[in-house]
Motif scaffolding. Structure first.
Motif, short mmCIF file in Angstrom:
data_model
loop_
_atom_site.label_atom_id
_atom_site.label_comp_id
_atom_site.label_asym_id
_atom_site.label_seq_id
_atom_site.Cartn_x
_atom_site.Cartn_y
_atom_site.Cartn_z
N VAL A 130 95.92 38.54 20.04
CA VAL A 130 96.61 39.34 21.06
C VAL A 130 97.77 38.55 21.66
O VAL A 130 98.83 39.11 21.93
CB VAL A 130 95.62 39.76 22.16
CG1 VAL A 130 96.32 40.55 23.25
CG2 VAL A 130 94.48 40.58 21.57
N VAL A 131 97.55 37.24 21.89
CA VAL A 131 98.59 36.38 22.44
C VAL A 131 98.70 35.15 21.55
O VAL A 131 97.69 34.54 21.18
CB VAL A 131 98.26 35.95 23.89
CG1 VAL A 131 99.36 35.05 24.44
CG2 VAL A 131 98.08 37.16 24.78
N ILE A 132 99.94 34.79 21.17
CA ILE A 132 100.20 33.62 20.33
C ILE A 132 101.09 32.67 21.11
O ILE A 132 102.11 33.07 21.67
CB ILE A 132 100.88 34.01 19.01
CG1 ILE A 132 99.95 34.92 18.17
CG2 ILE A 132 101.25 32.78 18.19
CD1 ILE A 132 100.58 35.41 16.89
N ALA A 157 94.40 24.53 29.03
CA ALA A 157 93.87 24.59 30.40
C ALA A 157 93.96 25.97 31.01
O ALA A 157 93.40 26.20 32.09
CB ALA A 157 94.60 23.58 31.28
N LEU A 158 94.69 26.89 30.38
CA LEU A 158 94.79 28.24 30.93
C LEU A 158 93.43 28.94 30.89
O LEU A 158 92.66 28.77 29.94
CB LEU A 158 95.81 29.06 30.13
CG LEU A 158 97.27 28.60 30.23
CD1 LEU A 158 98.14 29.44 29.31
CD2 LEU A 158 97.78 28.68 31.66
N THR A 159 93.14 29.70 31.94
CA THR A 159 91.87 30.42 32.02
C THR A 159 92.05 31.86 31.58
O THR A 159 93.08 32.48 31.89
CB THR A 159 91.33 30.38 33.46
OG1 THR A 159 92.33 30.94 34.34
CG2 THR A 159 91.04 28.96 33.89
N PRO A 160 91.09 32.43 30.87
CA PRO A 160 91.21 33.84 30.48
C PRO A 160 91.25 34.74 31.71
O PRO A 160 90.54 34.52 32.69
CB PRO A 160 89.93 34.08 29.66
CG PRO A 160 89.50 32.71 29.20
CD PRO A 160 89.91 31.77 30.30
N GLY A 161 92.11 35.72 31.67
CA GLY A 161 92.24 36.64 32.79
C GLY A 161 93.14 36.14 33.90
O GLY A 161 93.24 36.79 34.94
N PRO A 197 98.45 34.74 30.42
CA PRO A 197 97.37 34.96 29.45
C PRO A 197 97.16 33.73 28.58
O PRO A 197 98.10 33.04 28.21
CB PRO A 197 97.85 36.17 28.63
CG PRO A 197 99.34 36.18 28.82
CD PRO A 197 99.61 35.65 30.18
N ARG A 198 95.90 33.46 28.27
CA ARG A 198 95.54 32.33 27.43
C ARG A 198 95.73 32.72 25.96
O ARG A 198 95.18 33.72 25.51
CB ARG A 198 94.11 31.90 27.69
CG ARG A 198 93.69 30.60 27.03
CD ARG A 198 92.32 30.20 27.56
NE ARG A 198 91.94 28.88 27.14
CZ ARG A 198 91.19 28.62 26.06
NH1 ARG A 198 90.78 29.62 25.31
NH2 ARG A 198 90.86 27.38 25.76
N PRO A 199 96.50 31.95 25.18
CA PRO A 199 96.73 32.32 23.78
C PRO A 199 95.44 32.25 22.96
O PRO A 199 94.54 31.45 23.21
CB PRO A 199 97.76 31.29 23.30
CG PRO A 199 98.37 30.73 24.54
CD PRO A 199 97.30 30.77 25.59
N ASP A 200 95.38 33.13 21.98
CA ASP A 200 94.29 33.09 21.00
C ASP A 200 94.58 32.11 19.88
O ASP A 200 93.66 31.73 19.15
CB ASP A 200 94.08 34.49 20.40
CG ASP A 200 93.81 35.53 21.46
OD1 ASP A 200 93.03 35.25 22.37
OD2 ASP A 200 94.39 36.62 21.38
N LEU A 201 95.84 31.67 19.77
CA LEU A 201 96.25 30.83 18.65
C LEU A 201 97.51 30.08 19.06
O LEU A 201 98.34 30.61 19.81
CB LEU A 201 96.53 31.70 17.42
CG LEU A 201 97.05 31.02 16.15
CD1 LEU A 201 95.99 30.10 15.58
CD2 LEU A 201 97.46 32.06 15.13
N LEU A 202 97.64 28.82 18.60
CA LEU A 202 98.82 28.02 18.86
C LEU A 202 99.51 27.66 17.54
O LEU A 202 98.84 27.41 16.54
CB LEU A 202 98.46 26.73 19.61
CG LEU A 202 97.89 26.86 21.02
CD1 LEU A 202 97.63 25.47 21.60
CD2 LEU A 202 98.81 27.65 21.91
N ARG A 248 90.74 23.36 22.30
CA ARG A 248 89.76 24.43 22.08
C ARG A 248 90.37 25.67 21.47
O ARG A 248 89.65 26.56 21.01
CB ARG A 248 89.10 24.79 23.42
CG ARG A 248 88.26 23.67 24.03
CD ARG A 248 87.78 24.05 25.40
NE ARG A 248 88.90 24.21 26.32
CZ ARG A 248 88.78 24.66 27.57
NH1 ARG A 248 87.60 25.01 28.02
NH2 ARG A 248 89.84 24.77 28.35
N ILE A 249 91.68 25.76 21.48
CA ILE A 249 92.39 26.89 20.86
C ILE A 249 92.74 26.51 19.42
O ILE A 249 93.23 25.41 19.19
CB ILE A 249 93.65 27.24 21.66
CG1 ILE A 249 93.30 27.54 23.12
CG2 ILE A 249 94.38 28.41 21.04
CD1 ILE A 249 94.52 27.82 23.98
#
Length: 491
Positions: free
Chosen positions: A155-157, A208-212, A216-221, A249-250
């Motif tokens: 959803v977010v890259i 370090a970004l938190t979901p919500g 938005p916290r990326p699903d992939l880098l 962790r991503i």
């Protein structure tokens, strides 16, 4: 010619242009002058360095770069000299070359024309990199089991790259045409000493970004950079950056350089892409293909449902042909069987009752008062024998428990405050209630002390209750006056 002469063929009144003592040079004149100076001053040099870039041209010439820890110089080996070199130039090889320094006027750069080349050992930087690879591999950072799977529908890259290069435009264009989603770019420098620190901070910042949250916290880098020399890509061989990639962790896709370029983060990242555009293709599915696949599945579902319904319809028609025309005819036979069973039910119940009655009579014949009396007598004899056997034990047990009970009664009598012993007294209030604590007494309160041989009244120490005020004594009656002597009574 004098300064006041005129140009031949010109007007008689037009003076000649004055001469310039410092005429301007053209760019070509200056470039070739510098080239001759370099070739005259450094006509024969001997250099030692590490080969960091090798390009073999179709013409047969070899272009390369020599470097040490502080500087680098371009080099060229002409086609005729390339065949006779002692060693062939390879990336990372430390060599000693002999040649002359010249310049390339078209680019205003200088270079060395190499005539001989001999090996001087493996490059120090590449050797250091190999040792670092072995150490990190021993720690398990390259283990495929620890790599995270790439999400299928992100959803977010997040993209970590330079915001001004062609790489980010290629990635954004490729993602937009394949899988339109939100892309967050973290701008960093991708070359030089500051690059490794900025890329590491970007990875930790995204992680370090938190979901919500507001961002938005990326699903992939995607860590991306265009191609370049070994020096340009060397910042991606930093140990701290490799550990930051491994600890993220991503999931991370490494897209540094071209397909032939390899850096340290390619081994620790979760997926390596040959190019930045390839990273965008790995990270995203093709929306048009997914839509086509969904439409194909929908058509197959409709066809399968139609076939299933048609098969059920055919079976229903086949069964329908075996059924009678009217529903009443279908129920007629079961209804008739029910009527026959109902007509036989009454007689069957009577026969069942008669069978049980005969069975009860046969059993009752074996039961008599004598049988019961004999069984009762046997149990009475058994009970008497048991009682006679255990009677002495029970009597001893009763005597022991009786003696124990008497001892407890005596102990209870000795502790009973209702019968105080000599030398002890029981304190009671005026209404006869026993007082067991001093806190229950008030100063001046009247109490009763009960001894073994009698009882006495008392007051608690402190202020005694006020004594009744004594009544005033009656005044004595006046005595009769005695007249003084010598005076008679008037009456």
């Amino acid at each position: 010619m004098s300064d006041d002469s005129y140009v031949f063929g010109g007007p008689a009144d037009e003076p000649a242009a004055p001469r310039d003592n410092n005429p301007p040079l053209s760019i070509s004149e200056l470039s070739f002058a510098l080239k001759r100076t370099l070739e005259d001053r450094f006509g024969h040099v001997r250099l030692r360095g590490e080969i960091s870039k090798v390009t073999r041209h179709a013409s047969g010439h070899v272009y390369l770069t020599l470097k040490d820890d502080k500087a680098c110089i371009d080099g060229v080996v002409w086609k005729g000299q390339a065949r006779g070199l002692g060693v062939q130039p390879e990336l990372g090889l430390e060599v000693i070359v002999t040649g002359k320094i010249t310049s390339y006027p078209a680019r205003s750069s200088y270079q060395i024309v190499i005539e001989t080349m001999e090996a001087a050992g493996a490059g120090a930087l590449l050797a250091q990199l190999e040792r670092l690879k072995v150490r990190l591999q021993g720690e398990g950072l390259f283990d495929p089991a620890r790599k995270q799977p790439i999400p299928t529908f992100p959803v977010v890259i997040g993209v970590i790259t330079s915001p001004t290069g062609a790489v980010i435009r290629d990635i954004l264009h490729r993602i937009a045409e394949r899988w339109p989603c939100r892309v967050i770019v973290w701008p960093v420098v991708v070359q030089g000493d500051a690059a490794c620190g900025q890329v590491s901070n970007a990875i930790r910042g995204f992680d370090a970004l938190t979901p919500g949250g507001p961002i938005p916290r990326p699903d992939l880098l995607i860590v991306a950079r265009g191609g370049g020399s070994v020096e340009d890509l060397w910042c991606f061989n930093d140990e701290g950056l490799a550990r930051a990639v491994a600890a993220a962790r991503i999931p991370i896709i490494s897209a540094v350089g071209h397909e032939t370029d390899t850096t340290l983060i390619d081994f620790v990242s979760d997926r390596r892409a040959p190019t930045p555009t390839g990273a965008a293709e790995i990270a995203t599915p093709v929306l048009a293909d997914l839509r086509a696949a969904v439409l194909d599945l929908d058509r197959r579902l409709v066809r399968a449902g139609g076939r299933l319904i048609e098969e059920r319809r055919t079976r229903l028609r086949a069964v329908e042909r075996g059924l009678p025309v009217r529903p009443e005819d279908l129920l007629a036979l079961p209804r008739q069987r029910l009527d026959h069973a109902g007509s036989r039910l009454g007689s069957a119940l009577h026969r069942n009752t008669a069978v049980h009655e005969r069975r009860l009579i046969s059993v009752a014949g074996r039961l008599s008062r004598g049988v019961l009396d004999r069984a009762l007598e046997r149990r009475r004899d058994r009970l008497g024998a048991t009682a006679a056997r255990y009677a002495p034990t029970m009597e001893r047990r009763l005597d022991q428990e009786g003696a124990r009970l008497a001892a407890l009664v005596r102990a209870l009598s000795s502790l009973n405050p209702a019968t105080p012993k000599p030398g002890f007294a029981r304190v009671e209030s005026a209404d006869g209630a026993m007082i067991a604590a001093a806190a229950a007494l008030q100063p001046g309160q009247a109490v009763r002390l009960v001894f073994a041989d009698g009882a006495r009244g008392a007051h608690v120490d402190g202020d005694a209750p006020p004594a009744p005020r004594p009544k005033p004594a009656p005044k004595p009656a006046p005595k009769p006056r005695v007249p003084p002597p010598g005076q008679g009574d008037l009456f």
